[in-house]
Scaffold this motif. Sequence first.
Motif: not given
Length: 416
Positions: A119, A357-358, A360-362, A364-366, A368-369, A372
């Motif tokens: 992560l 993933l990092r 997309l989290r930065e 706030d992309d849809r 990301a889940p 994850e």
Amino acid sequence: MSLLPELRYPTVTELVSSARALAARWPGVCTLRQVGVSRAGRALHLLSVGRARRAVLVVAGAHSNEPSGGPTLLALAERVLDERVLRDGTSWHFLLCADPDGAELHVTPAPRSLLDYHLGFFRPAGPEQPEWAPSVLPPDRLPPETRALTGVIDELRPYLQVSLHCTELGGSWVQLTRDVPGFAEPFAKSAAELHIPVETGASDAAGWPAAGPGVHVLPAAEADRAYPSLTDDARHSTWYRTHRYGGLTAVVEVPMWASDLVDDPAPHPAPASAIRRLAHRLQRDTLEVRDVFEDVLPRLEGVDGPLLRAVRWGLELVPGLAADLLDTPPLDGTRAYVGSVDAFARRVPLRAAAMLLRVLRETDDRAAPRLERLVAEWSDAFAARFRARWVPVAHQVEHQARTVVAAALHARERAV
């Protein structure tokens, strides 16, 4: 009293602070100086013990996701200072972190699991890695970290350079650019005493002659390459620069999590078919990551940076690598080698997924889940398949330090 932080990996700032404290405790014997700057302007520091012409250079932090080198380097410096016999006629030099920018981006200094490790994962694209850049870039495009490292090598002309690396899961092994007679025995003894498996069939050294279990020597130039599609070549890396001055390089790998499945030298009953299955899984897993990557790219317009460059570079490696695994007969038919390829084929898509993933989290992309879920599933499957067990940081450090000292003492016998 040790200066090492307990139970975790120190940051670059902590490494520099500890090195500065050593230099203050040993004035006239120990010095700390800046030898370059990174692309982002971070300082590269060299800690030196002694002034003898005959030199050993130890490099930490060449790969940002391999954090054991930093504490090992500090432990070695303290040992050299405490044991005068190690510095009689020999100076020791320690590059604290070859890639401080990368170290700033890899953000798991105390991972509790493989998922936790991934992560916060970062490993730069090949052309941005200080040791490997010369094998893929022309001289006028080398990053400043590479130029700093080669400048230190040219200044010191070490009879031995040691590059400290670690793998997230597996065993310990060593790559030598020249053989060091007698070295394999103390390496194996240290690993056994600390209950660290020796990776006898490391895919990184497939086809290399073995000087002993887990000790691999760079083959002749005309030898077949295990993975022909990979453009990097150790002979053009900073590992080989010591040869200009009659020296050699030892690359010391130690695991964060150990697996007893990587030290089985018994023949695999069907290595070629097993590796074909691993190649197909590599293609399938990478396609999942690529699907997400291609979906999000329009939404990432204008977004750039080392994480995204590393994702793209990793994904681009896979077609050629999978073809190598499918088309090239295995150069090693042992269970250990097949296990090492299994681990390698898991790492490539998992690392790409983790870094994407990092990003997309930065943003706030849809998507990301979805990533994850993949990163969690693949991390857990990796740990379960290889029965991962944590190697205490103290054991990682002790094994690397013992291995460096053994290499220095045995290589010194042949030094000019």
